[in-house]
Design a protein around this motif. Structure first.
Motif, PDB file in Angstrom:
ATOM      1  N   VAL A 148       0.249 -25.833 101.784  1.00  0.00           N
ATOM      2  CA  VAL A 148       0.964 -25.764 103.055  1.00  0.00           C
ATOM      3  C   VAL A 148       1.825 -27.015 103.251  1.00  0.00           C
ATOM      4  CG1 VAL A 148      -0.784 -26.899 104.512  1.00  0.00           C
ATOM      5  CG2 VAL A 148       0.676 -25.123 105.491  1.00  0.00           C
ATOM      6  N   LEU A 149       1.462 -28.092 102.602  1.00  0.00           N
ATOM      7  CA  LEU A 149       2.259 -29.315 102.709  1.00  0.00           C
ATOM      8  C   LEU A 149       3.691 -29.087 102.230  1.00  0.00           C
ATOM      9  CD1 LEU A 149      -0.634 -30.705 102.936  1.00  0.00           C
ATOM     10  CD2 LEU A 149       0.465 -32.695 101.914  1.00  0.00           C
ATOM     11  N   GLY A 150       3.834 -28.177 101.262  1.00  0.00           N
ATOM     12  CA  GLY A 150       5.162 -27.877 100.728  1.00  0.00           C
ATOM     13  C   GLY A 150       6.128 -27.426 101.810  1.00  0.00           C
ATOM     14  N   VAL A 151       5.593 -26.731 102.790  1.00  0.00           N
ATOM     15  CA  VAL A 151       6.437 -26.176 103.854  1.00  0.00           C
ATOM     16  C   VAL A 151       7.055 -27.282 104.707  1.00  0.00           C
ATOM     17  CG1 VAL A 151       6.451 -24.615 105.845  1.00  0.00           C
ATOM     18  CG2 VAL A 151       4.960 -24.142 103.898  1.00  0.00           C
ATOM     19  N   ILE A 152       6.350 -28.404 104.843  1.00  0.00           N
ATOM     20  CA  ILE A 152       6.874 -29.475 105.694  1.00  0.00           C
ATOM     21  C   ILE A 152       7.303 -30.680 104.851  1.00  0.00           C
ATOM     22  CG2 ILE A 152       5.584 -28.780 107.751  1.00  0.00           C
ATOM     23  CD1 ILE A 152       3.591 -31.084 107.028  1.00  0.00           C
ATOM     24  N   ALA A 153       7.677 -30.420 103.615  1.00  0.00           N
ATOM     25  CA  ALA A 153       8.127 -31.497 102.721  1.00  0.00           C
ATOM     26  C   ALA A 153       7.080 -32.580 102.566  1.00  0.00           C
ATOM     27  CB  ALA A 153       9.457 -32.093 103.223  1.00  0.00           C
ATOM     28  N   GLY A 154       5.854 -32.154 102.306  1.00  0.00           N
ATOM     29  CA  GLY A 154       4.735 -33.103 102.225  1.00  0.00           C
ATOM     30  C   GLY A 154       4.540 -33.722 100.854  1.00  0.00           C
ATOM     31  N   LEU A 155       5.544 -33.570  99.959  1.00  0.00           N
ATOM     32  CA  LEU A 155       5.533 -34.246  98.652  1.00  0.00           C
ATOM     33  C   LEU A 155       4.388 -33.817  97.740  1.00  0.00           C
ATOM     34  CD1 LEU A 155       6.386 -37.887  99.807  1.00  0.00           C
ATOM     35  CD2 LEU A 155       7.951 -36.001  99.263  1.00  0.00           C
ATOM     36  N   ASP A 156       3.851 -32.595  97.959  1.00  0.00           N
ATOM     37  CA  ASP A 156       2.753 -32.117  97.129  1.00  0.00           C
ATOM     38  C   ASP A 156       3.312 -31.280  95.971  1.00  0.00           C
ATOM     39  OD1 ASP A 156       3.650 -29.986  98.671  1.00  0.00           O
ATOM     40  OD2 ASP A 156       1.748 -28.952  98.369  1.00  0.00           O
ATOM     41  N   LEU A 157       2.432 -30.671  95.203  1.00  0.00           N
ATOM     42  CA  LEU A 157       2.843 -29.852  94.064  1.00  0.00           C
ATOM     43  C   LEU A 157       3.832 -28.763  94.449  1.00  0.00           C
ATOM     44  CD1 LEU A 157      -0.311 -29.048  91.898  1.00  0.00           C
ATOM     45  CD2 LEU A 157       1.920 -29.840  91.079  1.00  0.00           C
ATOM     46  N   MET A 158       3.518 -28.096  95.547  1.00  0.00           N
ATOM     47  CA  MET A 158       4.352 -26.980  95.977  1.00  0.00           C
ATOM     48  C   MET A 158       5.753 -27.465  96.344  1.00  0.00           C
ATOM     49  SD  MET A 158       3.588 -23.906  95.968  1.00  0.00           S
ATOM     50  CE  MET A 158       4.732 -22.563  96.202  1.00  0.00           C
ATOM     51  N   TYR A 159       5.800 -28.582  97.021  1.00  0.00           N
ATOM     52  CA  TYR A 159       7.080 -29.150  97.434  1.00  0.00           C
ATOM     53  C   TYR A 159       7.930 -29.474  96.202  1.00  0.00           C
ATOM     54  CZ  TYR A 159      10.397 -32.749  98.871  1.00  0.00           C
ATOM     55  OH  TYR A 159      11.525 -33.486  99.059  1.00  0.00           O
ATOM     56  N   GLY A 207       7.561 -28.263  93.252  1.00  0.00           N
ATOM     57  CA  GLY A 207       7.875 -26.995  92.593  1.00  0.00           C
ATOM     58  C   GLY A 207       9.162 -26.408  93.155  1.00  0.00           C
ATOM     59  N   ASP A 208       9.216 -26.358  94.471  1.00  0.00           N
ATOM     60  CA  ASP A 208      10.418 -25.836  95.137  1.00  0.00           C
ATOM     61  C   ASP A 208      11.649 -26.650  94.761  1.00  0.00           C
ATOM     62  OD1 ASP A 208       8.857 -23.969  96.386  1.00  0.00           O
ATOM     63  OD2 ASP A 208       8.697 -25.081  98.280  1.00  0.00           O
ATOM     64  N   SER A 237      14.926 -25.382  92.741  1.00  0.00           N
ATOM     65  CA  SER A 237      16.273 -25.333  93.320  1.00  0.00           C
ATOM     66  C   SER A 237      17.254 -26.176  92.512  1.00  0.00           C
ATOM     67  CB  SER A 237      16.227 -25.771  94.789  1.00  0.00           C
ATOM     68  OG  SER A 237      15.830 -27.118  94.859  1.00  0.00           O
ATOM     69  N   GLU A 238      16.736 -27.158  91.780  1.00  0.00           N
ATOM     70  CA  GLU A 238      17.616 -27.962  90.926  1.00  0.00           C
ATOM     71  C   GLU A 238      17.990 -27.226  89.655  1.00  0.00           C
ATOM     72  OE1 GLU A 238      16.050 -31.774  89.899  1.00  0.00           O
ATOM     73  OE2 GLU A 238      16.212 -32.544  91.957  1.00  0.00           O
ATOM     74  N   VAL A 272       8.869 -22.542  86.423  1.00  0.00           N
ATOM     75  CA  VAL A 272       8.558 -23.696  87.259  1.00  0.00           C
ATOM     76  C   VAL A 272       7.235 -23.499  87.992  1.00  0.00           C
ATOM     77  CG1 VAL A 272       9.255 -24.948  89.348  1.00  0.00           C
ATOM     78  CG2 VAL A 272      10.941 -24.400  87.579  1.00  0.00           C
ATOM     79  N   TYR A 273       7.100 -22.280  88.573  1.00  0.00           N
ATOM     80  CA  TYR A 273       5.906 -22.044  89.387  1.00  0.00           C
ATOM     81  C   TYR A 273       4.667 -21.777  88.547  1.00  0.00           C
ATOM     82  CZ  TYR A 273       8.843 -22.218  93.485  1.00  0.00           C
ATOM     83  OH  TYR A 273       9.688 -22.640  94.467  1.00  0.00           O
TER      84      TYR A 273
END
Ligand SMILES: Nc1ncnc2c1ncn2[C@@H]1O[C@H](COP(=O)(O)OP(=O)(O)OP(=O)(O)O)[C@@H](O)[C@H]1O
Ligand SMILES: [Mg+2]
Lengths: 242, 217
Positions: free
Chosen positions: B161-172, B174-175, B179-180, B187-188
């Motif tokens: 869930v940290l990914g959703v708020i740019a929390g610098l976790d794996l998910m973030y 990954g996104d 996008s790059e 990637v995922y």
């Protein structure tokens, strides 16, 4: 030492203890007997407030047990309790079971608590089990540890609620022997039991209960030879002839 | 075949995300275990107002989505002047959310400890809290190791869930990598593998602990 005056207790609508009047002096051994459900456990558990009374007066060691200002933990230091199912702490060794309360309640240093624990383990005859876990002990041994655990607080009163009822017949004797020694040394004891031999031998007084009332109170010789109450007679004939 | 060059070229990002996911998980694990234990004891202690607080916490928190709780810390509290960076906001949200589930697990464990244990402890003069701490909780925690393990595994996964708020976790990260590079699947997949790197040892560890305790009793 223990004084019940007109004590009543209800569980909701159910009237468990009815007008209990009972005085127990220091050094006395009182054995409570009576049919199942007559309120023996409840009576004993009121003494250390594991159960609260509904009305009446209950004074233990000079303290009103149910008074708002009573520090119950302080009163309980002076009252040891031994249960039918031992209730040893399974995650602690025998030694840790015995030292927990002296260390945490009385603030006794660990070394001294261990020495005291060993003293009482010797007394109940199983010093070699100090580092065992309760599950590795027989029922009789577990109950002796439970007694040592109670004694380690150096209480003024010891309560026993059917301490031998969950034991194999061959281990009952070893627990009763420990209790007899205690009685001889002058401990104030309140004992619920079906062991009539024990009652006859060590009790100063027998209290017979039925349906929440104390029906008869008498020295053992008198009670066993010639119970006054018909219901006591019936109870005795049933328990002695089974 | 997986395109390993993505992993190699973005290794630093993956590692940073992995480290932060691990960090958020460990912090939330400790925090939620502590809060959960307190709430469980609140629900059970013989003090009415505490029972209400415990019950309210559990029922309120576990019945709203995790992301909303994270938003409370990310946008709600900042609106009244209490600010966190996104990693902290996410970790706090995760902690508060998981604690509700852990409270229920521990409460069940406490209730599974035989009544005689509390009676023996109290009759020896221990206070309620001492009896809880020295006698009841150690036994309760043993009983609840399997369901607790499930909660911890959920916690690690939910940290995404940290990914959703740019929390610098794996998910973030990954996104970000996706996008790059305009690559999605590969990637995922690597992101998923990193999660497994956390959850599988956790799962095995809980199993081993369970077996060892089963033997010791
Ligand atoms: N928590 C409770 N709620 C309602 N009723 C209870 C509770 N505890 C005990 N009772 C009832 O109170 C009565 C007295 O119980 P108590 O355990 O004191 O009897 P006892 O004389 O010790 O019996 P036993 O020989 O079976 O141990 C019983 O009828 C029992 O069902
Ligand atoms: Mg009973």
């Amino acid at each position: 030492m223990i004084y019940f005056h007109q004590v009543n207790k209800h569980y909701g609508d159910f009237h468990v203890l009815k007008d209990i009047n009972l005085t127990i002096e220091q050094g006395e051994v009182v054995v409570i007997i009576g049919p199942s459900g007559s309120g023996k456990s409840t009576l004993v558990r009121c003494i250390n407030r594991l159960e609260t009374i509904t009305s009446g007066e209950l004074i233990v060691d000079g303290v009103k047990v149910n008074d708002k200002n009573t520090d119950i933990n302080k009163l309980r230091r002076n009252i040891g309790m031994v249960f039918q199912h031992f209730n040893l702490y399974p995650h602690k060794t025998v030694l840790q079971n015995i030292t927990l309360a002296p260390m945490k309640v009385l603030g006794v240093p660990e070394k001294e608590a261990k020495e005291t624990a060993m003293y009482y383990l010797e007394k109940v005859g199983i010093p070699d089990k100090a580092n065992a876990y309760p599950t590795a002990l027989s029922g009789g041994q577990q109950q002796r540890v439970a007694i040592a655990r109670g004694l380690a607080m150096k209480p003024k009163i010891m309560l026993f609620d059917e301490p031998t009822s969950a034991l194999d017949p061959e281990t009952i004797g070893e627990v009763l022997d420990v209790m007899k020694t205690l009685a001889r040394e002058g401990m104030t004891m309140v004992v619920v039991t079906h062991e009539m031999g024990f009652a006859r031998e060590v009790a100063d007084r027998i209290v017979f209960m039925d349906q929440g009332r104390i029906l008869e109170e008498a020295p053992p010789e008198q009670f066993f030879a010639n119970p006054r109450e018909e219901r006591a007679r019936l109870f005795l004939s049933r328990i002695l002839n089974h | 075949m997986l395109d390993y060059s993505i992993l190699i070229e973005h290794w630093d990002m993956y590692m940073q995300g992995f480290a932060n996911t691990l960090k958020a998980s460990v912090l939330a694990l400790i925090g939620s275990f502590a809060i959960g234990t307190v709430m469980a004891v609140f629900r059970i202690a013989p003090i009415r107002p505490l029972n209400w607080i415990g019950a309210a916490y559990v029922e309120f928190i576990r019945n709203i989505p995790l992301i909303l709780i994270v938003f409370v810390f990310f946008v709600g509290l900042p609106a009244i002047g209490i600010r966190f960076d996104s990693f902290t906001a996410g970790t706090l949200g995760l902690t508060v959310y998981t604690a509700a589930f852990i409270a229920e697990v521990i409460r069940a464990g406490i209730l599974a400890v035989p009544k005689g244990q509390m009676e023996a402890a109290r009759s020896s003069g221990l206070t309620y809290l001492q009896a809880m701490w020295y006698v009841i909780l150690p036994q309760a925690v043993k009983i609840v190791i399997p369901p607790m393990g499930n909660q911890f595994i959920n916690l690690v996964k939910n940290s995404s869930v940290l990914g959703v708020i740019a929390g610098l976790d794996l998910m973030y990260f990954g996104d970000l990598i996706s996008s790059e590079t305009f690559v999605t699947f590969d990637v995922y997949i690597f992101v998923a593998l990193f999660y497994l790197l956390l959850t599988i040892p956790l799962s095995l560890g809980v199993g081993a602990l369970e077996r060892r305790l089963a033997k010791s009793r």
